[in-house]
Design an enzyme around this catalytic site. Structure first.
Site, PDB file in Angstrom:
ATOM      1  N   GLU A 107      21.862 -21.500  -7.776  1.00 41.37           N
ATOM      2  CA  GLU A 107      22.174 -21.671  -6.350  1.00 41.37           C
ATOM      3  C   GLU A 107      21.205 -20.862  -5.484  1.00 41.37           C
ATOM      4  O   GLU A 107      20.443 -20.034  -5.982  1.00 41.37           O
ATOM      5  CB  GLU A 107      23.604 -21.216  -6.036  1.00 41.37           C
ATOM      6  CG  GLU A 107      24.662 -22.302  -6.207  1.00 41.37           C
ATOM      7  CD  GLU A 107      24.635 -23.347  -5.102  1.00 41.37           C
ATOM      8  OE1 GLU A 107      23.731 -23.301  -4.235  1.00 41.37           O
ATOM      9  OE2 GLU A 107      25.518 -24.222  -5.098  1.00 41.37           O
ATOM     10  N   ASN A 147      29.769 -24.977   1.821  1.00 45.58           N
ATOM     11  CA  ASN A 147      28.483 -25.411   1.283  1.00 45.58           C
ATOM     12  C   ASN A 147      27.664 -26.065   2.390  1.00 45.58           C
ATOM     13  O   ASN A 147      28.117 -26.179   3.541  1.00 45.58           O
ATOM     14  CB  ASN A 147      28.675 -26.394   0.125  1.00 45.58           C
ATOM     15  CG  ASN A 147      28.267 -25.804  -1.206  1.00 45.58           C
ATOM     16  OD1 ASN A 147      27.236 -25.139  -1.308  1.00 45.58           O
ATOM     17  ND2 ASN A 147      29.074 -26.027  -2.229  1.00 45.58           N
ATOM     18  N   ASP A 179      26.874 -30.486  -1.862  1.00 46.15           N
ATOM     19  CA  ASP A 179      26.713 -29.092  -2.261  1.00 46.15           C
ATOM     20  C   ASP A 179      25.728 -28.445  -1.295  1.00 46.15           C
ATOM     21  O   ASP A 179      25.864 -28.588  -0.097  1.00 46.15           O
ATOM     22  CB  ASP A 179      26.254 -29.037  -3.727  1.00 46.15           C
ATOM     23  CG  ASP A 179      26.609 -27.725  -4.417  1.00 46.15           C
ATOM     24  OD1 ASP A 179      26.250 -26.659  -3.882  1.00 46.15           O
ATOM     25  OD2 ASP A 179      27.236 -27.753  -5.488  1.00 46.15           O
TER      26      ASP A 179
END
Length: 310
Positions: A14, A155, A217
């Site tokens: 991430e 997100n 996401d």
């Protein structure tokens, strides 16, 4: 054509960003509790990946103008003055760290750090979006402010190039919201749905004939103001114009892309982190890049990373 960065494997990658001075890609492994960065020119002999172990799960991070990083861990936002250095607490939030943690975030162009939270139980929309202003020229102590709420999994945070629109997604709800944003005043207004995706069909699997785009996401913005979002379980990135038109769907060699960013000296390399944690063994076998950072050259450059100001 997609390529994979050697030794970039994570459980859940991430928060990637390209550091222009270091000419390095940084990213996180959330369950692996680590910061990672490349050393040397990516894809050349001698290039390596360094890992820095952290005490709890990191959700997001950004480079700091005065050196080092700002990192959102499970319980709050911390400042590290150098790689591997001491983590000094800057701000904490009032959430239950047994079930809540920080997730997606980044800095805006004025140097404020934004981070959203995540409800691991996914039983109610009690996650929020926070902004930390620690700019020394304001003459006030670092201040953290809740800017939005009523999400389950924060997100998709991104800012338009003209600093007039803010995007924020709730992965669990399959939605991306947009607000009018006054960057100087740091105020949000005119909340609206930018994109609403269909829920995952009952019984869906990657091999199923049922259509599923995936769920939103992490995201980034390119130099034309287009919003790029990684579609978890959808094996694709989607690109939307500022008006909300879907202008491109880019297939990726992983089922669960997690966040894109632009990098390289010309900002025309699209990097994407991905996940392998909890994925079926047959999926990993079919998509061995799962959990790695993948990269591809693109025509439209991105925007340079925004640095944290303190």
């Amino acid at each position: 054509m997609w390529t994979s960065i050697e030794d970039s494997l994570c459980e859940l990658g991430e928060s990637p960003f390209w550091h222009p001075q270091e000419r390095s890609l940084y990213w996180l492994d959330i369950p692996g509790r680590a910061v990672l960065r490349t050393r040397g020119d990516i894809g050349t002999p001698g290039a390596t990946v360094e890992r820095w172990a952290l005490p709890t799960e990191p959700g997001c991070m950004a480079p700091a103008r005065r050196g080092g990083l700002v990192i959102a861990l499970r319980d709050g936002i911390y400042r590290a003055r150098e790689w591997g250095g001491e983590l000094a607490a800057m701000a904490r939030v009032e959430h239950d760290v047994r079930t809540m943690r920080f997730n997606d975030g980044k800095c805006d162009a004025l140097g404020r750090f934004w981070g959203g939270s995540l409800n691991e139980a996914k039983d109610r929309p009690n996650a929020a979006l926070y902004c930390l202003d620690a700019r020394s020229d304001t003459g006030i102590s670092p201040t953290i402010t809740q800017m939005a709420n009523q999400a389950t999994t924060a997100n998709g945070l991104a800012f338009s190039p003209d600093a007039r629109t803010l995007y924020w997604a709730d992965t669990a709800a399959h939605v991306v919201h947009a607000w009018d944003w006054d960057a100087e005043a740091n105020s949000l207004s005119h909340a609206r749905v930018f994109q609403q995706f269909g829920a995952k069909p009952e019984g869906w699997t990657p091999a199923s004939p049922l259509h599923y785009d995936g769920r939103p996401d992490g995201a980034t913005i390119d130099a034309q103001g287009h919003y790029w979002v990684a579609m978890f379980e959808g094996a694709q990135l989607l690109r939307f114009s500022p008006s909300g038109e879907r202008v491109a769907s880019v297939a990726v060699p992983v089922q669960c892309p997690t966040m894109p960013c632009f990098g390289g000296d010309d900002l025309k390399t699209l990097f994407v982190t991905s996940a392998r944690k909890g994925r079926p063994a047959d999926e990993i076998a079919q998509r061995p890049a799962s959990g790695m950072v993948i990269a591809m050259r693109v025509d439209t450059p991105g925007l340079p990373v925004s640095f944290f100001e303190d």
